[in-house]
Every structure is written in structure tokens, then in C-alpha cells.
Design an enzyme around this catalytic site. Structure first.
Site, PDB file in Angstrom:
ATOM      1  N   GLU A 183       0.805  -1.237   0.000  1.00  0.00           N
ATOM      2  CA  GLU A 183       0.000   0.000   0.000  1.00  0.00           C
ATOM      3  C   GLU A 183       0.838   1.288   0.000  1.00  0.00           C
ATOM      4  O   GLU A 183       0.617   2.199   0.802  1.00  0.00           O
ATOM      5  CB  GLU A 183      -0.947  -0.023   1.219  1.00  0.00           C
ATOM      6  CG  GLU A 183      -1.866  -1.226   1.218  1.00  0.00           C
ATOM      7  CD  GLU A 183      -2.857  -1.254   2.371  1.00  0.00           C
ATOM      8  OE1 GLU A 183      -2.820  -0.363   3.224  1.00  0.00           O
ATOM      9  OE2 GLU A 183      -3.665  -2.191   2.422  1.00  0.00           O
TER      10      GLU A 183
ATOM     11  N   GLU B 110      -6.032 -10.774  -1.347  1.00  0.00           N
ATOM     12  CA  GLU B 110      -6.833 -10.619  -0.117  1.00  0.00           C
ATOM     13  C   GLU B 110      -8.335 -10.566  -0.429  1.00  0.00           C
ATOM     14  O   GLU B 110      -9.081  -9.790   0.117  1.00  0.00           O
ATOM     15  CB  GLU B 110      -6.420  -9.348   0.623  1.00  0.00           C
ATOM     16  CG  GLU B 110      -4.944  -9.279   0.954  1.00  0.00           C
ATOM     17  CD  GLU B 110      -4.557  -8.033   1.714  1.00  0.00           C
ATOM     18  OE1 GLU B 110      -5.452  -7.356   2.264  1.00  0.00           O
ATOM     19  OE2 GLU B 110      -3.348  -7.720   1.787  1.00  0.00           O
TER      20      GLU B 110
HETATM   21  C1  XIL Z   1      -6.035  -6.336   8.319  1.00  0.00           C
HETATM   22  C2  XIL Z   1      -6.307  -7.487   9.280  1.00  0.00           C
HETATM   23  O1  XIL Z   1      -7.194  -8.411   8.681  1.00  0.00           O
HETATM   24  C3  XIL Z   1      -6.907  -6.937  10.570  1.00  0.00           C
HETATM   25  O2  XIL Z   1      -7.128  -7.982  11.498  1.00  0.00           O
HETATM   26  C4  XIL Z   1      -5.959  -5.906  11.138  1.00  0.00           C
HETATM   27  O3  XIL Z   1      -6.534  -5.362  12.295  1.00  0.00           O
HETATM   28  C5  XIL Z   1      -5.690  -4.803  10.117  1.00  0.00           C
HETATM   29  O4  XIL Z   1      -5.156  -5.373   8.914  1.00  0.00           O
HETATM   30  N1  XIL Z   1      -4.971  -4.743   3.638  1.00  0.00           N
HETATM   31  C6  XIL Z   1      -3.939  -5.474   4.113  1.00  0.00           C
HETATM   32  C7  XIL Z   1      -4.105  -6.356   5.288  1.00  0.00           C
HETATM   33  O5  XIL Z   1      -2.860  -5.522   3.489  1.00  0.00           O
HETATM   34  O6  XIL Z   1      -2.895  -6.522   6.039  1.00  0.00           O
HETATM   35  C8  XIL Z   1      -5.205  -5.838   6.184  1.00  0.00           C
HETATM   36  O7  XIL Z   1      -5.413  -6.829   7.172  1.00  0.00           O
HETATM   37  C9  XIL Z   1      -6.475  -5.607   5.363  1.00  0.00           C
HETATM   38  C10 XIL Z   1      -6.232  -4.560   4.313  1.00  0.00           C
END
Ligand code: XIL
Length: 393
Positions: A183, A302
Site C-alpha cells: 500500500e 486478499e
Molecule cells: C487487516 C487485518 O485483517 C486486521 O485484522 C488488522 O486489524 C488490520 O489489517 N490490507 C492489508 C491487510 O494488506 O494486512 C489488512 O489486514 C487488510 C487490508
């Protein structure tokens, strides 16, 4: 106190406002109904011809299907662990390889690394013949409390190098891939002060825009066997923001490739929305083509479908969510450079969306392939159909 003469006028105004509010609300519910009919197609039954685990259906086309999970889910929920091993070919820790997330602290202090949880998850993966994926080495979130007090312009490069070398060195030769940088582009590049849309994260502030190239070069030396991924979100829809984000990510990848940065793949998070009417297959397909033309692989890293704005009716909701999975995957799997589809969680029993995007009606959210009882949903069917329809890589 309103003088008598104006009371009638005030009443007329009030009644008028009330009537127009009714019209607005009425038209809003008509709009909502129209939107829902655009989203939901009751004739879609998502029938499948073969009931095999998703990992097999994907592997038949040389695609990797996997999911994220947390240490406690894998170690303490035996039922869930069985399904994870049955359905997935790859496991990515949701928390345990971040600097600090939830109750896991890979970096408890500037001089410490606690690999225990991730080691246990790697051992689970190896026992069940799952590939293992690391997320995320360099990110502006999930940083431990000491980071802000300790890291500065003078030591940031050393801190970054030490982290990447130590963590990747610990798992060297045992990782499918790593999200080296996560990101790095602004949430809304249109609002960015920078033409390149780069987020002005601590890493950016301390090391400048070349921190990304620097991170990948360290990573390539730390584990030459791992696929090195740049991971980001908001790349999916035909909104002004997502189009700007695609342009910015493509620009970043082009600059990295031009300078010989050892980036091997783009990770598209694909946190999708069940209520979006902005999905445009052609523009997404074109973006994937342009990424692949940079000699990059693509991983969907994701995937989930946020149903928080969808109607409460579970049949309707599941059908809309499955439609989003199938429509999106039929586009992305048409691109041969797409080598993996990873969902962010496997079952509605464990999804971060419950916490981050709860429903206003307090109904449990249903964004993933398996329900809370670990039974396949239409979203599971949608993934199965997409893998069955995909070309072999
Ligand atoms: C999220 C997790 O699922 C949560 O449990 C945590 O509190 C915050 O991060 N993009 C990403 C992930 O790259 O690492 C994030 O995961 C969701 C958005």
C-alpha cells in the site's frame, strides 16, 4: 416563541419540507430497489459440475488457491484447520508476519524478533503441503509502538535492512512469496500532493521515494527463491479513485522495472464490494494486460466481498456476493499472468470485515466462501466455477 402571523407560514414550510422529505425517501427506496435489481439476478444458480476442494480445482489449471488465517484460528479451531488444509494450497498469516498486529508482535522491541507464531503456522503449512506466503515486510500500518520513538532519518535505512534481512533470512527458501512493500500509493491518488501518488509514510519521509526500490533489492538478496510482490488495494472498479490508483500503481511498477528493481509480481488485494455498480470488466482487463506486459506475475492476494450494504435476506445476499466473485474472477483469470487467488479468510467465522465493516442491522457479515459452520456457500461455487472455466496456465 414564533409570532402568530408567521406560524401558518412556518407550518406550511414544515409540511412542504415533510412532503419533499417523503418524496426523497420514497425515491431513495425506489433507487435502492432499482440498485438491488441491478445487483441481484435470481436466475443465477451457480451450479457446479464437480465437487472437489478449491485447491484441486485451481491446481488443475496451475492456479494457486489459498487463504489468510491467524495463529489462534489454525492452532485452536481444529474444525477450521481441517477445512483450511482441505481447501487451500497456500496459507498467509493475517497477523503473524507483520511487525505488530492484534496480539502478535513479531517485533516486540527494536532488538527483538518473535518468530514463534509464524513458525508454528509454517509448520502447519508444511505438514499439510501448503505453500507459505509472507505479509508484509514494509508497510505504514501494523508498526509497533516503539517504531515512532526509535526510527528516524538517520537510522531508517539500517532498521529496514535489518528487518528484511532477519525476517526473510529466518524463512529463506521456504516462502512462496513475500509482500515486500504494501500500500505505498495514496488511498485516493487524486487527493495526493504528489504526481506519483506515493503515500508520505514514515518510510517515505525518512528515505524518500526510493525506499521501495531499496526494500526490494534487500529482499532479493535475503531470499532469492521467494517471489517478491508489490501489494495494494483499490484497483478494481471504474470509479475516478480506482482509475487514478491503477494509473499510479502502473506508473510505480514501470519506474521500478525501468530501474531494474527486482519486483516480480503485483498483488491485487481485491477487497470487493457487493453493492458496487462500478465494475467494468474491460477497464480491469486492460489494466491486467498492462501489468503483465511489464513481465510481472499477478496475485489476487486478499479477496473478499463486503456485503455490509446489501439487504438482510441471506439468499439474496449470498447470490449477490457469489455474482461478484464469479464476475471478477472471470475477468482476472482470463489473464494468464494471474497465478494465485487468495481470500482474506476462508470462512465467515473469521473475517476482519466483521470488525471493520459491520452491518447496520447487526446481522453477521457473509463475505467468504464458507459460512460460519464451515459449509460451502454460493461464493464457494463461484470460485469453483471460475477455476473450472479458467484456461490452464
Ligand atoms: C487487516 C487485518 O485483517 C486486521 O485484522 C488488522 O486489524 C488490520 O489489517 N490490507 C492489508 C491487510 O494488506 O494486512 C489488512 O489486514 C487488510 C487490508
Amino acid at each position: 416563541m414564533i409570532p402568530p402571523i408567521n406560524r401558518r407560514r412556518f407550518l406550511r414550510l414544515g409540511l412542504g419540507a415533510f412532503a419533499s422529505l417523503g418524496t426523497v425517501l420514497g425515491s431513495r427506496s425506489i433507487l435502492q430497489k432499482h440498485k438491488l435489481s441491478a445487483l441481484d439476478n435470481p436466475s443465477r444458480d451457480f451450479a457446479i459440475t464437480e465437487w472437489s476442494p478449491l485447491r484441486e480445482l485451481a491446481a488443475n489449471k496451475d492456479i494457486i488457491f489459498g487463504a489468510s488465517a491467524r495463529f489462534d484460528q489454525v492452532m485452536s479451531d481444529k474444525q477450521f484447520a481441517v477445512l483450511l488444509a482441505q481447501e487451500c494450497r497456500l496459507l498467509v498469516p493475517e497477523w503473524e508476519l507483520k511487525w505488530s498486529a492484534g496480539d502478535h508482535h513479531l517485533r516486540p522491541s527494536p532488538g527483538e524478533f518473535d518468530f514463534a507464531a509464524a513458525d508454528a503456522m509454517l509448520s502447519f503449512a508444511q505438514t499439510h503441503h501448503l505453500l507459505f506466503r509472507g505479509h508484509a515486510l514494509i508497510w505504514h500500518e501494523s508498526l509497533p509502538k516503539w517504531f515512532q520513538k526509535v526510527v528516524n532519518h538517520q537510522n531508517a535505512a539500517k532498521v529496514m535492512k535489518h528487518h528484511i534481512e532477519t525476517v526473510m533470512g529466518h524463512y529463506r527458501g521456504r516462502m512462496h512469496s513475500w509482500d515486500v512493500v504494501n500500500e505505498a500509493i495514496e488511498y485516493d491518488p487524486l487527493a495526493s500532493q504528489r504526481a506519483d501518488g506515493l503515500r508520505q509514510t514514515p518510510w517515505f519521509e525518512f528515505l524518500g521515494p526510493d525506499y521501495i526500490d531499496f526494500a526490494f533489492r534487500i529482499a532479493a538478496k535475503a531470499d532469492p527463491d521467494a517471489l517478491l510482490v508489490y501489494n495494494d488495494f483499490g484497483l478494481d472498479y471504474n470509479t475516478a479513485m480506482d482509475k487514478a490508483k491503477r494509473r499510479a500503481v502502473l506508473g510505480l511498477l514501470k519506474r521500478l522495472k525501468a530501474k531494474g528493481t527486482p519486483v516480480h509480481a503485483l498483488g491485487i488485494q481485491a477487497h470487493l464490494r457487493g453493492d458496487s455498480l462500478d465494475f467494468d470488466p474491460q477497464s480491469l482487463r486492460q489494466f491486467l494486460k498492462e501489468v503483465a506486459a511489464l513481465d510481472l506475475k499477478i496475485l489476487i492476494t486478499e479477496m473478499d466481498v463486503n456485503d455490509s450494504k446489501l439487504p438482510a435476506d441471506i439468499q439474496k445476499r449470498d447470490r449477490i456476493v457469489a455474482g461478484v466473485y464469479e464476475d471478477y474472477l472471470s475477468v482476472v483469470l482470463d489473464e494468464p499472468a494471474v497465478i494465485a487467488v487468495i481470500t482474506w479468510g476462508l470462512s465467515d467465522r473469521y473475517t476482519y470485515l466483521s470488525e471493520f465493516f459491520p452491518r447496520a442491522d447487526h446481522q453477521p457479515v457473509r463475505p467468504l466462501p464458507l459460512d460460519t459452520n464451515l459449509q460451502p456457500k454460493l461464493a464457494w461455487n463461484a470460485l469453483a466455477r471460475a477455476f473450472q472455466k479458467a484456461q490452464k496456465r
